[in-house]
Scaffold this motif. Structure first.
Motif: not given
Length: 105
Positions: A72-75, A90-92, A97-100, A102-105
């Motif tokens: 979808k991103f490419r299109k 962009f999220t991880a 990745r242990q992105c706190s 990103c995980s709250s979204i």
């Protein structure tokens, strides 16, 4: 000499005027077909753009933020035609990745 003493502009017998070099007909035919194809490509681009905008409007009517995978991103973001703007975050989300944030979204 012509009727009034001017030199005659007649061609010598057996000599023909050539407006195009010999063998140029296939080239002109190819050029014509290419022009026809390019004209049809414009309508295809317009249809593709309309479909992309329609899909994005449908998604945004459901939710203002929507997730995209790589396809979808490419299109919708990278590929032309595009007459719209997007804000991409962009999220991880992968656990390693242990992105706190990103995980709250």
């Amino acid at each position: 000499m012509g009727a009034r003493g001017a030199p005659s502009r007649r061609r010598p017998a057996g000599r023909r005027l050539r407006y195009l070099p010999a063998g140029s007909f296939p080239f002109l035919l190819l050029l014509l077909l290419l022009c026809i194809q390019l004209g049809g490509g414009q309508k295809k681009k317009e249809n593709l753009l309309a479909e992309k905008v329609e899909q994005l409007m449908e998604w945004s009517s459901r939710r203002s933020i929507f997730r995209m995978n790589g396809d979808k991103f490419r299109k919708f973001i990278k590929a032309p035609p595009r007459n719209y703007s997007m804000i991409v975050m962009f999220t991880a989300l992968q656990p390693q990745r242990q992105c706190s944030v990103c995980s709250s979204i």
